[in-house]
Design a protein around this motif. Structure first.
Motif, PDB file in Angstrom:
ATOM      1  N   LEU A 148       0.810  -1.217   0.000  1.00 48.96           N
ATOM      2  CA  LEU A 148       0.000   0.000   0.000  1.00 48.96           C
ATOM      3  C   LEU A 148       0.846   1.271   0.000  1.00 48.96           C
ATOM      4  N   ASP A 150       2.652   4.561  -0.962  1.00 49.98           N
ATOM      5  CA  ASP A 150       2.161   5.516  -1.953  1.00 49.98           C
ATOM      6  C   ASP A 150       3.117   5.720  -3.124  1.00 49.98           C
ATOM      7  N   ASN A 156      -1.157   0.700  -5.795  1.00 50.93           N
ATOM      8  CA  ASN A 156      -1.270   1.913  -6.611  1.00 50.93           C
ATOM      9  C   ASN A 156      -0.873   1.649  -8.061  1.00 50.93           C
ATOM     10  N   TRP A 171      -2.476   5.334   1.131  1.00 47.95           N
ATOM     11  CA  TRP A 171      -3.483   4.484   1.765  1.00 47.95           C
ATOM     12  C   TRP A 171      -3.377   4.477   3.278  1.00 47.95           C
ATOM     13  N   THR A 172      -2.181   4.452   3.820  1.00 46.27           N
ATOM     14  CA  THR A 172      -2.012   4.345   5.270  1.00 46.27           C
ATOM     15  C   THR A 172      -1.708   5.677   5.946  1.00 46.27           C
ATOM     16  N   LEU A 177      -8.530   7.478   4.092  1.00 46.05           N
ATOM     17  CA  LEU A 177      -8.321   6.124   3.581  1.00 46.05           C
ATOM     18  C   LEU A 177      -7.701   5.164   4.593  1.00 46.05           C
ATOM     19  N   SER A 178      -6.999   5.687   5.580  1.00 46.40           N
ATOM     20  CA  SER A 178      -6.177   4.824   6.439  1.00 46.40           C
ATOM     21  C   SER A 178      -7.007   3.792   7.207  1.00 46.40           C
ATOM     22  N   ALA A 181      -8.180   1.153   4.869  1.00 43.89           N
ATOM     23  CA  ALA A 181      -7.068   0.280   4.480  1.00 43.89           C
ATOM     24  C   ALA A 181      -6.804  -0.764   5.559  1.00 43.89           C
TER      25      ALA A 181
END
Length: 316
Positions: A148, A150, A156, A171-172, A177-178, A181
């Motif tokens: 995940l 970026d 991605n 994502w994190t 989004l975190s 995820a």
């Protein structure tokens, strides 16, 4: 009552008493071990939660009562129950629990129904499905952390190759989004556990019900909701109970993926932050006690409701 009947009653009573004694003989060593391993640390944690202990003055800690939990002073409320970060962690934990357990239940049911069917190489597929659950949580969280990422994460890369996103997503690290995820990673990790429990229940169902349904021409969907689901409901209750209690005290997958981010912080991560990073032993112990009380209360309520429903079912 005849003499023969009274003799049988006495023998039955002696048998019951002997079985109870034998049960206590086997249980007593385990109870003593639990008292030493879990009881003493729990009592010590409760004691620290009532003090102003820190790592630098644990031996000289003073008793302050419930001040770590809640206190009204100089016109303001202080303590964990007045801490906005604590309630944010509570909300994150409840959100994580609700979505992860719901998704795991649905996906676990689908996987269990598929694995319960007859098809070639079924044994190999069953073993492959269990791989995510067999991987240690820390290892799977680190793997997903790289996937995940970026900048060079494969997630991605795949989404951009399919033109689903225009630029890499954090994502994190993203506030939006975190948490989702983390939920996805937990669902990937724990769905096989749910599927395994449901599959075990499906394997124990009587086949004559399904044969009768096929003869009568009943649609498979109707058979599932009218026959399969009621019969495996006890197994579903056990599976959901285990997963809810486990999700409420989630720590490892959240901490590995997002560390101490307030966007994903669970109540266990909050307790760890207060204890380890801030070195507030009293405050962190109070948070740990609240985690324990929350899980214990939900367990007792669930056991009470389950026993009540089973007793009512027995009366009917």
């Amino acid at each position: 009552m005849s003499s023969t009947g009274s003799v049988l009653v006495r023998r039955h009573s002696k048998l019951v008493v002997s079985r109870i004694r034998a049960a206590w003989v086997f249980l007593l060593p385990m109870l003593l071990l639990l008292l030493v391993v879990a009881g003493w640390p729990l009592l010590r944690t409760i004691w620290f939660s009532l003090t102003d202990a820190t790592f630098s003055n644990m031996e000289q800690a003073s008793f302050i009562g419930l001040e770590n939990y809640l206190i009204y002073e100089d016109g303001e409320w202080f303590g964990i129950l007045a801490d906005g970060l604590w309630w944010r962690a509570v909300w994150n934990t409840l959100t994580f629990t609700a979505f992860s357990v719901s998704l795991e239940l649905v996906l676990g049911m689908i996987f269990a129904l598929v694995l319960n069917a007859e098809f070639p190489m079924r044994g190999l597929v069953r073993a492959a499905v269990l791989i995510p659950w067999a991987i240690p949580t820390i290892v799977s969280a680190k793997i997903w952390g790289w996937m995940l990422h970026d900048q060079f994460g494969i997630v991605n890369h795949i989404l951009m190759s399919l033109a689903l996103i225009d630029s890499p997503l954090s994502w994190t690290a993203s506030a939006d989004l975190s948490l989702w995820a983390v939920i996805v990673v937990d669902v990937w990790k724990t769905t096989p556990f749910m599927a395994l429990l449901i599959l075990a229940a499906l394997q124990m169902l009587p086949s004559d019900c399904y044969e009768a349904a096929r003869v009568d021409g009943i649609h498979p969907v109707k058979v599932f909701f009218r026959v399969t689901l009621p019969l495996i409901m006890p197994a579903l209750v056990v599976a959901v109970t285990f997963r809810v209690l486990d999700a409420l005290r989630v720590f490892d997958v959240i901490y590995v993926l997002t560390s101490n981010s307030s966007d994903t912080m669970s109540i266990s991560v909050f307790a760890r932050q207060q204890l380890v990073e801030f070195q507030q032993v009293g405050y962190g112990s109070a948070a740990s006690v609240l985690v324990f009380l929350s899980v214990m209360s939900l367990t007792l309520i669930w056991m009470y409701l389950s026993n009540r429903s089973s007793n009512h079912g027995g009366v009917k």
